[in-house]
Design an enzyme around this catalytic site. Sequence first.
Site, mmCIF file in Angstrom:
data_model
loop_
_atom_site.group_PDB
_atom_site.id
_atom_site.type_symbol
_atom_site.label_atom_id
_atom_site.label_comp_id
_atom_site.label_asym_id
_atom_site.label_seq_id
_atom_site.Cartn_x
_atom_site.Cartn_y
_atom_site.Cartn_z
ATOM 1 N N PHE A 156 42.561 41.819 38.530
ATOM 2 C CA PHE A 156 43.588 42.182 37.545
ATOM 3 C C PHE A 156 43.013 42.649 36.210
ATOM 4 O O PHE A 156 43.711 43.266 35.415
ATOM 5 C CB PHE A 156 44.523 40.979 37.291
ATOM 6 C CG PHE A 156 43.936 39.915 36.398
ATOM 7 C CD1 PHE A 156 43.909 40.084 35.013
ATOM 8 C CD2 PHE A 156 43.394 38.745 36.919
ATOM 9 C CE1 PHE A 156 43.348 39.114 34.184
ATOM 10 C CE2 PHE A 156 42.837 37.780 36.096
ATOM 11 C CZ PHE A 156 42.814 37.970 34.724
ATOM 12 N N LYS A 180 43.612 48.573 47.590
ATOM 13 C CA LYS A 180 44.583 47.461 47.475
ATOM 14 C C LYS A 180 44.277 46.794 46.121
ATOM 15 O O LYS A 180 43.459 45.890 46.038
ATOM 16 C CB LYS A 180 44.379 46.501 48.655
ATOM 17 C CG LYS A 180 45.572 45.633 49.018
ATOM 18 C CD LYS A 180 46.078 44.760 47.912
ATOM 19 C CE LYS A 180 45.163 43.622 47.552
ATOM 20 N NZ LYS A 180 45.558 42.937 46.277
ATOM 21 N N GLU A 183 47.812 42.680 42.748
ATOM 22 C CA GLU A 183 49.268 42.735 42.748
ATOM 23 C C GLU A 183 49.848 42.400 41.372
ATOM 24 O O GLU A 183 51.029 42.613 41.127
ATOM 25 C CB GLU A 183 49.825 41.793 43.833
ATOM 26 C CG GLU A 183 49.543 40.303 43.649
ATOM 27 C CD GLU A 183 48.139 39.854 44.101
ATOM 28 O OE1 GLU A 183 47.214 40.696 44.121
ATOM 29 O OE2 GLU A 183 47.980 38.662 44.396
ATOM 30 N N SER A 233 37.212 36.966 42.115
ATOM 31 C CA SER A 233 36.616 35.649 41.858
ATOM 32 C C SER A 233 35.594 35.292 42.951
ATOM 33 O O SER A 233 35.657 35.810 44.069
ATOM 34 C CB SER A 233 37.722 34.597 41.813
ATOM 35 O OG SER A 233 38.435 34.622 43.033
ATOM 36 N N CYS A 288 34.400 39.832 33.410
ATOM 37 C CA CYS A 288 33.306 39.195 34.136
ATOM 38 C C CYS A 288 32.006 39.291 33.348
ATOM 39 O O CYS A 288 31.028 38.653 33.691
ATOM 40 C CB CYS A 288 33.135 39.815 35.512
ATOM 41 S SG CYS A 288 32.531 41.493 35.426
ATOM 42 N N GLU A 389 33.860 28.939 35.598
ATOM 43 C CA GLU A 389 34.366 30.162 34.965
ATOM 44 C C GLU A 389 35.781 29.883 34.459
ATOM 45 O O GLU A 389 36.652 29.487 35.229
ATOM 46 C CB GLU A 389 34.394 31.319 35.978
ATOM 47 C CG GLU A 389 34.918 32.600 35.345
ATOM 48 C CD GLU A 389 34.976 33.783 36.306
ATOM 49 O OE1 GLU A 389 35.417 33.616 37.451
ATOM 50 O OE2 GLU A 389 34.584 34.889 35.880
HETATM 51 P P1 NAD Z 1 41.061 37.174 42.557
HETATM 52 O O1 NAD Z 1 39.850 36.816 43.330
HETATM 53 O O2 NAD Z 1 42.144 36.191 42.426
HETATM 54 O O3 NAD Z 1 41.748 38.500 43.178
HETATM 55 C C1 NAD Z 1 40.998 39.675 43.407
HETATM 56 C C2 NAD Z 1 41.659 40.450 44.551
HETATM 57 O O4 NAD Z 1 41.609 39.665 45.737
HETATM 58 C C3 NAD Z 1 43.108 40.802 44.308
HETATM 59 O O5 NAD Z 1 43.350 42.110 44.775
HETATM 60 C C4 NAD Z 1 43.872 39.773 45.141
HETATM 61 O O6 NAD Z 1 45.087 40.258 45.637
HETATM 62 C C5 NAD Z 1 42.916 39.469 46.282
HETATM 63 N N1 NAD Z 1 42.971 38.077 46.732
HETATM 64 C C6 NAD Z 1 43.260 36.976 45.993
HETATM 65 N N2 NAD Z 1 43.154 35.867 46.733
HETATM 66 C C7 NAD Z 1 42.785 36.259 47.973
HETATM 67 C C8 NAD Z 1 42.513 35.552 49.183
HETATM 68 N N3 NAD Z 1 42.600 34.224 49.265
HETATM 69 N N4 NAD Z 1 42.166 36.277 50.266
HETATM 70 C C9 NAD Z 1 42.060 37.620 50.212
HETATM 71 N N5 NAD Z 1 42.318 38.340 49.075
HETATM 72 C C10 NAD Z 1 42.669 37.672 47.967
HETATM 73 O O7 NAD Z 1 40.540 37.675 41.105
HETATM 74 P P2 NAD Z 1 41.408 38.041 39.816
HETATM 75 O O8 NAD Z 1 41.991 36.800 39.248
HETATM 76 O O9 NAD Z 1 42.296 39.192 40.098
HETATM 77 O O10 NAD Z 1 40.247 38.585 38.855
HETATM 78 C C11 NAD Z 1 39.445 37.758 38.064
HETATM 79 C C12 NAD Z 1 38.133 37.446 38.739
HETATM 80 O O11 NAD Z 1 37.443 38.657 39.040
HETATM 81 C C13 NAD Z 1 37.179 36.655 37.837
HETATM 82 O O12 NAD Z 1 36.559 35.670 38.601
HETATM 83 C C14 NAD Z 1 36.177 37.705 37.376
HETATM 84 O O13 NAD Z 1 34.928 37.194 36.990
HETATM 85 C C15 NAD Z 1 36.096 38.570 38.585
HETATM 86 N N6 NAD Z 1 35.599 39.895 38.259
HETATM 87 C C16 NAD Z 1 34.309 40.177 38.624
HETATM 88 C C17 NAD Z 1 33.779 41.414 38.306
HETATM 89 C C18 NAD Z 1 32.363 41.735 38.679
HETATM 90 O O14 NAD Z 1 31.977 42.885 38.514
HETATM 91 N N7 NAD Z 1 31.566 40.809 39.171
HETATM 92 C C19 NAD Z 1 34.548 42.364 37.621
HETATM 93 C C20 NAD Z 1 35.858 42.037 37.285
HETATM 94 C C21 NAD Z 1 36.369 40.790 37.615
#
Ligand code: NAD
Length: 489
Positions: A156, A180, A183, A233, A288, A389
């Site tokens: 997000f 994808k 959401e 994450s 991140c 985090e």
């Molecule tokens: P998230 O892991 O909750 O969601 C990321 C994506 O995965 C979304 O599209 C979501 O719909 C999907 N998703 C969520 N739960 C899932 C599951 N159980 N199974 C399959 N798909 C699932 O992350 P977020 O809250 O949207 O974003 C924040 C996180 O992203 C933080 O941990 C941040 O550090 C990380 N991030 C990392 C980088 C990097 O380059 N390393 C860059 C940006 C964000």
Amino acid sequence: MIATDTAVSTVGFYINGAWEQPAGRAQGTVTNPATGAVLASVPYANDADVDRAVRTAHDAFLKWRDVPVVDRVQVLYRYKALLDKHAADVAAILTRENGKTIDDSKAEVRRMIQMVEVACGMPSLMMGDALNDVAPGIDCKSIRQPIGVCVGITPFNFPAMVPMWMHPFAIACGNSFILKPSEKVPLTPTRAIELLHDAGLPAGVLNLLHGGKESVDALLRHPLVKAVSFVGSTPVAKYIYTTAAAQGKRVQALGGAKNHLIVMADADMEKTVEAIIGSAFGAAGERCLAGSVLVPVGDAAGPLLDLLVKRTKGLTVGDGAKTGVEMGPLVTSDHRQRVDGYIDKGIAEGATPLVNGRDCKAGADGFGFFLGPTIFDHVTPGMTIAREEIFGPVLSVIRVKTLDDAIELVNRSPYGNATAIFTSSGKSAREYSSRCEVGMVGVNVGVAAPMAFFPFTGWKNSFFGDLHAHGKDAVGFYTEQKVIMSRWF
Ligand code: NAD
């Protein structure tokens, strides 16, 4: 509190070059974090939607891979021109659904466009090697070929830029793609894909679906999906990596972070404080690459914390769309609650709050998901706020005596995304950069974000895979190599 909005719409899927408004699916809502107003509802793709999108993408791939790369990138040149033209519009949508300040959104849109610019160089980037007469009369060359249907699953916090780490590179290489996005923030990627459509991308080469875990699982299971790019994450990154790799798919999965900022006593304290403010509280800490643990070395703590606390208390928190606001709200009410819970944990485990985000007046009218910046001093490495985090505007200060102590602290972290050192000593900077087990290092730079032509090189629990996002790694990830030996009689 949730307010009403006059313009609630349904976000669509984009399959085979057409927009669809599916009915009867599970749904989520998109909110404006600064007001709590509902902006849109978002349908979640079911197994049949995913299967249709993947088959469409596969059919498109069979034609697109044969389009010469010089012609493929013409679409990206037109895409870049359209993104330039509509940059202000895209940035406004981004602030509206994500909450970051309009200046942060404009900066993100610039980064987004740079990804397309680099992918436009694919005719050079994709070139292979050749050597004649490797044996008498035998010539050898290596070429790169696209791999098929690729999938991108994005978080997000950077809904404009992160999808661009993936699809411009993938499609320039001759693959087709299914995006994808998160959401929580589907409006920004939707606007970007509208522009890609206007740029003349052939139907089916890029498809857009929405949803959560179930939609993602259907994509991971599909046999025609050949590669998966994920950013999010760490627990989900690990899950995506293990699930997709077990089925023989190529995976790059970028995870979460806990980034340390090291400050030596010889640092320029005023410039360092400005960099720390940007790193820890920019985008409300939802980055991140955000600095999350501040590590003053030796005598640095006194002068550093005096200046930092004063500057932090003066930060303007509010609706990111308004001029002069330096920090916006958190993305959702749930996420605000989660970050607020870390303030409780910090206090309960004995850290000293120098600035408490709960004192912030933004959102006092009951609207919006605001939490001001928080600084905890006298944090110890075992405390929850030092280890996990938080992904919000909470900075933990761990004081150490020497640079060796700082390096040991950083290298004990299970994460290895980014770090920075602030110093006027080249020797300290060199030693730290070389010995820290972290993939992206800033020297007097608070957010060490690689430009599009370099890879995004997280280590340890911040990355699962082999080839990183963007830069030359993206070309390796989205292509197969083939070596051809020729002898002509
Ligand atoms: P998230 O892991 O909750 O969601 C990321 C994506 O995965 C979304 O599209 C979501 O719909 C999907 N998703 C969520 N739960 C899932 C599951 N159980 N199974 C399959 N798909 C699932 O992350 P977020 O809250 O949207 O974003 C924040 C996180 O992203 C933080 O941990 C941040 O550090 C990380 N991030 C990392 C980088 C990097 O380059 N390393 C860059 C940006 C964000």
